[in-house]
Design a protein around this motif. Structure first.
Motif, PDB file in Angstrom:
ATOM      1  N   LYS A   1       0.817  -1.206   0.000  1.00  0.00           N
ATOM      2  CA  LYS A   1       0.000   0.000   0.000  1.00  0.00           C
ATOM      3  C   LYS A   1       0.859   1.268   0.000  1.00  0.00           C
ATOM      4  O   LYS A   1       0.484   2.266  -0.596  1.00  0.00           O
ATOM      5  CB  LYS A   1      -0.951  -0.012   1.209  1.00  0.00           C
ATOM      6  CG  LYS A   1      -2.096  -1.022   1.011  1.00  0.00           C
ATOM      7  CD  LYS A   1      -2.959  -1.153   2.243  1.00  0.00           C
ATOM      8  CE  LYS A   1      -2.271  -1.985   3.278  1.00  0.00           C
ATOM      9  NZ  LYS A   1      -3.120  -2.495   4.349  1.00  0.00           N
ATOM     10  N   ALA A   2       2.009   1.210   0.653  1.00  0.00           N
ATOM     11  CA  ALA A   2       2.832   2.424   0.782  1.00  0.00           C
ATOM     12  C   ALA A   2       4.226   2.293   0.180  1.00  0.00           C
ATOM     13  O   ALA A   2       4.942   3.280   0.090  1.00  0.00           O
ATOM     14  CB  ALA A   2       2.955   2.811   2.257  1.00  0.00           C
ATOM     15  N   LYS A   3       4.602   1.069  -0.227  1.00  0.00           N
ATOM     16  CA  LYS A   3       5.971   0.875  -0.712  1.00  0.00           C
ATOM     17  C   LYS A   3       6.010  -0.130  -1.868  1.00  0.00           C
ATOM     18  O   LYS A   3       5.122  -0.981  -1.963  1.00  0.00           O
ATOM     19  CB  LYS A   3       6.864   0.368   0.434  1.00  0.00           C
ATOM     20  CG  LYS A   3       6.985   1.365   1.590  1.00  0.00           C
ATOM     21  CD  LYS A   3       7.975   0.934   2.647  1.00  0.00           C
ATOM     22  CE  LYS A   3       7.550  -0.191   3.535  1.00  0.00           C
ATOM     23  NZ  LYS A   3       6.416   0.086   4.399  1.00  0.00           N
ATOM     24  N   ILE A   4       7.054  -0.002  -2.702  1.00  0.00           N
ATOM     25  CA  ILE A   4       7.301  -0.997  -3.757  1.00  0.00           C
ATOM     26  C   ILE A   4       8.687  -1.586  -3.509  1.00  0.00           C
ATOM     27  O   ILE A   4       9.622  -0.849  -3.192  1.00  0.00           O
ATOM     28  CB  ILE A   4       7.258  -0.367  -5.163  1.00  0.00           C
ATOM     29  CG1 ILE A   4       5.947   0.396  -5.382  1.00  0.00           C
ATOM     30  CG2 ILE A   4       7.420  -1.444  -6.231  1.00  0.00           C
ATOM     31  CD1 ILE A   4       5.884   1.146  -6.716  1.00  0.00           C
ATOM     32  N   LEU A   5       8.794  -2.906  -3.645  1.00  0.00           N
ATOM     33  CA  LEU A   5      10.078  -3.594  -3.436  1.00  0.00           C
ATOM     34  C   LEU A   5      10.647  -4.016  -4.778  1.00  0.00           C
ATOM     35  O   LEU A   5       9.951  -4.632  -5.586  1.00  0.00           O
ATOM     36  CB  LEU A   5       9.845  -4.868  -2.622  1.00  0.00           C
ATOM     37  CG  LEU A   5       9.973  -4.822  -1.111  1.00  0.00           C
ATOM     38  CD1 LEU A   5       9.855  -6.233  -0.564  1.00  0.00           C
ATOM     39  CD2 LEU A   5      11.302  -4.201  -0.684  1.00  0.00           C
ATOM     40  N   TYR A   6      11.924  -3.690  -4.999  1.00  0.00           N
ATOM     41  CA  TYR A   6      12.621  -4.096  -6.218  1.00  0.00           C
ATOM     42  C   TYR A   6      13.793  -5.007  -5.863  1.00  0.00           C
ATOM     43  O   TYR A   6      14.443  -4.792  -4.827  1.00  0.00           O
ATOM     44  CB  TYR A   6      13.159  -2.872  -6.952  1.00  0.00           C
ATOM     45  CG  TYR A   6      12.085  -1.967  -7.495  1.00  0.00           C
ATOM     46  CD1 TYR A   6      11.469  -2.257  -8.703  1.00  0.00           C
ATOM     47  CD2 TYR A   6      11.702  -0.827  -6.790  1.00  0.00           C
ATOM     48  CE1 TYR A   6      10.473  -1.417  -9.211  1.00  0.00           C
ATOM     49  CE2 TYR A   6      10.711   0.015  -7.287  1.00  0.00           C
ATOM     50  CZ  TYR A   6      10.099  -0.288  -8.495  1.00  0.00           C
ATOM     51  OH  TYR A   6       9.124   0.532  -8.992  1.00  0.00           O
ATOM     52  N   PRO A   7      14.109  -5.973  -6.743  1.00  0.00           N
ATOM     53  CA  PRO A   7      15.329  -6.767  -6.515  1.00  0.00           C
ATOM     54  C   PRO A   7      16.552  -5.937  -6.900  1.00  0.00           C
ATOM     55  O   PRO A   7      16.430  -4.917  -7.584  1.00  0.00           O
ATOM     56  CB  PRO A   7      15.154  -7.956  -7.464  1.00  0.00           C
ATOM     57  CG  PRO A   7      14.273  -7.464  -8.562  1.00  0.00           C
ATOM     58  CD  PRO A   7      13.411  -6.364  -7.986  1.00  0.00           C
ATOM     59  N   THR A   8      17.728  -6.362  -6.465  1.00  0.00           N
ATOM     60  CA  THR A   8      18.990  -5.742  -6.916  1.00  0.00           C
ATOM     61  C   THR A   8      19.878  -6.865  -7.468  1.00  0.00           C
ATOM     62  O   THR A   8      19.474  -8.034  -7.453  1.00  0.00           O
ATOM     63  CB  THR A   8      19.734  -5.040  -5.755  1.00  0.00           C
ATOM     64  OG1 THR A   8      20.208  -6.043  -4.853  1.00  0.00           O
ATOM     65  CG2 THR A   8      18.848  -4.058  -5.013  1.00  0.00           C
ATOM     66  N   ASN A   9      21.082  -6.532  -7.891  1.00  0.00           N
ATOM     67  CA  ASN A   9      22.008  -7.551  -8.412  1.00  0.00           C
ATOM     68  C   ASN A   9      22.414  -8.543  -7.341  1.00  0.00           C
ATOM     69  O   ASN A   9      22.876  -9.640  -7.633  1.00  0.00           O
ATOM     70  CB  ASN A   9      23.276  -6.889  -8.966  1.00  0.00           C
ATOM     71  CG  ASN A   9      22.953  -6.040 -10.170  1.00  0.00           C
ATOM     72  OD1 ASN A   9      21.993  -6.350 -10.894  1.00  0.00           O
ATOM     73  ND2 ASN A   9      23.713  -4.980 -10.390  1.00  0.00           N
ATOM     74  N   ASP A  10      22.276  -8.129  -6.089  1.00  0.00           N
ATOM     75  CA  ASP A  10      22.641  -8.965  -4.952  1.00  0.00           C
ATOM     76  C   ASP A  10      21.359  -9.547  -4.340  1.00  0.00           C
ATOM     77  O   ASP A  10      20.481  -8.781  -3.895  1.00  0.00           O
ATOM     78  CB  ASP A  10      23.385  -8.076  -3.931  1.00  0.00           C
ATOM     79  CG  ASP A  10      23.899  -8.862  -2.752  1.00  0.00           C
ATOM     80  OD1 ASP A  10      23.363  -9.964  -2.481  1.00  0.00           O
ATOM     81  OD2 ASP A  10      24.822  -8.371  -2.085  1.00  0.00           O
ATOM     82  N   ALA A  11      21.242 -10.890  -4.316  1.00  0.00           N
ATOM     83  CA  ALA A  11      20.012 -11.534  -3.832  1.00  0.00           C
ATOM     84  C   ALA A  11      19.741 -11.217  -2.349  1.00  0.00           C
ATOM     85  O   ALA A  11      18.624 -11.362  -1.870  1.00  0.00           O
ATOM     86  CB  ALA A  11      20.107 -13.046  -4.018  1.00  0.00           C
ATOM     87  N   GLU A  12      20.773 -10.781  -1.641  1.00  0.00           N
ATOM     88  CA  GLU A  12      20.618 -10.489  -0.201  1.00  0.00           C
ATOM     89  C   GLU A  12      20.134  -9.060   0.042  1.00  0.00           C
ATOM     90  O   GLU A  12      19.910  -8.664   1.182  1.00  0.00           O
ATOM     91  CB  GLU A  12      21.976 -10.646   0.511  1.00  0.00           C
ATOM     92  CG  GLU A  12      22.626 -11.995   0.348  1.00  0.00           C
ATOM     93  CD  GLU A  12      22.228 -12.971   1.437  1.00  0.00           C
ATOM     94  OE1 GLU A  12      21.781 -12.520   2.494  1.00  0.00           O
ATOM     95  OE2 GLU A  12      22.359 -14.180   1.195  1.00  0.00           O
ATOM     96  N   ILE A  13      20.047  -8.265  -1.050  1.00  0.00           N
ATOM     97  CA  ILE A  13      19.703  -6.838  -0.884  1.00  0.00           C
ATOM     98  C   ILE A  13      18.493  -6.474  -1.748  1.00  0.00           C
ATOM     99  O   ILE A  13      18.416  -6.854  -2.916  1.00  0.00           O
ATOM    100  CB  ILE A  13      20.920  -5.950  -1.268  1.00  0.00           C
ATOM    101  CG1 ILE A  13      22.097  -6.232  -0.313  1.00  0.00           C
ATOM    102  CG2 ILE A  13      20.551  -4.472  -1.244  1.00  0.00           C
ATOM    103  CD1 ILE A  13      23.369  -5.477  -0.664  1.00  0.00           C
ATOM    104  N   LEU A  14      17.550  -5.742  -1.170  1.00  0.00           N
ATOM    105  CA  LEU A  14      16.389  -5.265  -1.916  1.00  0.00           C
ATOM    106  C   LEU A  14      16.344  -3.740  -1.853  1.00  0.00           C
ATOM    107  O   LEU A  14      16.926  -3.128  -0.946  1.00  0.00           O
ATOM    108  CB  LEU A  14      15.090  -5.813  -1.301  1.00  0.00           C
ATOM    109  CG  LEU A  14      14.938  -7.334  -1.232  1.00  0.00           C
ATOM    110  CD1 LEU A  14      13.616  -7.694  -0.544  1.00  0.00           C
ATOM    111  CD2 LEU A  14      14.978  -7.941  -2.632  1.00  0.00           C
ATOM    112  N   LEU A  15      15.628  -3.164  -2.832  1.00  0.00           N
ATOM    113  CA  LEU A  15      15.449  -1.713  -2.852  1.00  0.00           C
ATOM    114  C   LEU A  15      13.975  -1.422  -2.566  1.00  0.00           C
ATOM    115  O   LEU A  15      13.094  -1.967  -3.223  1.00  0.00           O
ATOM    116  CB  LEU A  15      15.845  -1.176  -4.233  1.00  0.00           C
ATOM    117  CG  LEU A  15      15.906   0.331  -4.354  1.00  0.00           C
ATOM    118  CD1 LEU A  15      17.105   0.884  -3.581  1.00  0.00           C
ATOM    119  CD2 LEU A  15      16.026   0.733  -5.825  1.00  0.00           C
ATOM    120  N   THR A  16      13.726  -0.575  -1.579  1.00  0.00           N
ATOM    121  CA  THR A  16      12.350  -0.204  -1.236  1.00  0.00           C
ATOM    122  C   THR A  16      12.090   1.215  -1.715  1.00  0.00           C
ATOM    123  O   THR A  16      12.848   2.125  -1.373  1.00  0.00           O
ATOM    124  CB  THR A  16      12.151  -0.204   0.295  1.00  0.00           C
ATOM    125  OG1 THR A  16      12.645  -1.425   0.811  1.00  0.00           O
ATOM    126  CG2 THR A  16      10.692  -0.061   0.676  1.00  0.00           C
TER     127      THR A  16
END
Ligand code: UDP
Length: 245
Positions: free
Chosen positions: A9-24
């Protein structure tokens, strides 16, 4: 454009090149009453991301493990990838919101101890309040993890209550979410912002004027952006003063 992993509802999650790190990515969209009320709060994404980042960073220095890594732009946060435990942990220092509606306690009553409550994170079911037996039957987390969550939550409440008090703000109640990283480490996740906390201006006694949080949106009190900006300014000022206390 990178494909999004998940949109809430308030955020979108994106993957990054590193599977251990996400971008919000923090959105300006606002919802209330289980998304029955919808709107936009100008600048909210940046403000909530900035406040959350500052508070997560500060909590880390106090020994609270969080998913926060850094904030590449004002409305984007890099976080450690965690599996969110589908429980909304609410802490209340003062009676407000659903506690008053469901129990008849008057709004503003100081509670004799911080009340920690667990709600099921499930919009379709309306995020019901869980009893401890329901919590154990649902097996959403082990009993050790639940104990760890309670202990971390109370510690966070102590730190945040003192922090906001120094900002001239009363921390009435707030909601936390926790997740497990790839090593099964329990981390504080999601956000801590005026969307997820009730924050009352200590300098205002008027029950409407004192509101500095999403209740301004929920209750159509107006001046929402200004309230969020005031919280951001005071949080950043207090962080900058951290050497002094
Ligand atoms: N809260 C939240 N997300 C939710 C439900 C509650 O961030 O899905 C926060 C809310 O902003 C408040 C606290 O948790 O600071 C307690 O909320 P309450 O149970 O009173 O629910 P409300 O009446 O606000 O929906």
């Amino acid at each position: 454009m990178v494909e999004k992993l998940y949109e809430g509802k308030a955020k979108i999650l994106y993957p990054t090149n590193d599977a251990e790190i996400l971008l919000t990515y923090f959105k300006d969209d606002a919802t209330a009453f289980n998304a029955q009320k919808r709107g936009q709060i100008q600048g909210k994404g940046e403000i909530n991301c900035t406040i959350s980042a500052a508070l997560f960073e500060w909590l880390e220095t106090l020994g609270v493990p969080t998913h926060y890594i850094d904030r590449p732009t004002p409305d984007q946060m890099r976080v450690r990838a965690v599996k969110i435990i589908p429980i909304e942990v609410v802490v209340r220092n003062i009676a407000a919101g659903s506690l008053c509606k469901q129990t008849g306690l008057p709004e503003g009553k100081i509670l004799p101890f911080p009340l920690v409550e667990f709600y099921l994170k499930n919009d379709e079911l309306g995020d019901p309040l869980l009893t401890s037996d329901r919590l154990s039957i649902l097996e959403l987390a082990t009993s050790e993890q639940i104990e760890q969550i309670k202990a971390m939550t109370l510690k966070i409440n102590q730190h945040l209550s003192e922090f906001f008090d120094r900002c001239g703000i009363t921390l009435v109640d707030f909601k936390l979410e926790f997740g497990l990283d790839s090593q099964q480490r329990l981390l504080l996740a999601d956000e801590i912002s005026p969307d997820t906390c009730r924050l009352w201006d200590k300098a205002e006694s008027d029950p409407k004027a004192r509101v500095l949080d999403k209740d301004r949106f929920r209750r159509d009190l107006g001046e929402i952006e200004g309230a969020y900006q005031r919280v951001q300014q005071r949080v950043l000022e207090q962080i900058a003063r951290k050497g002094d206390w």
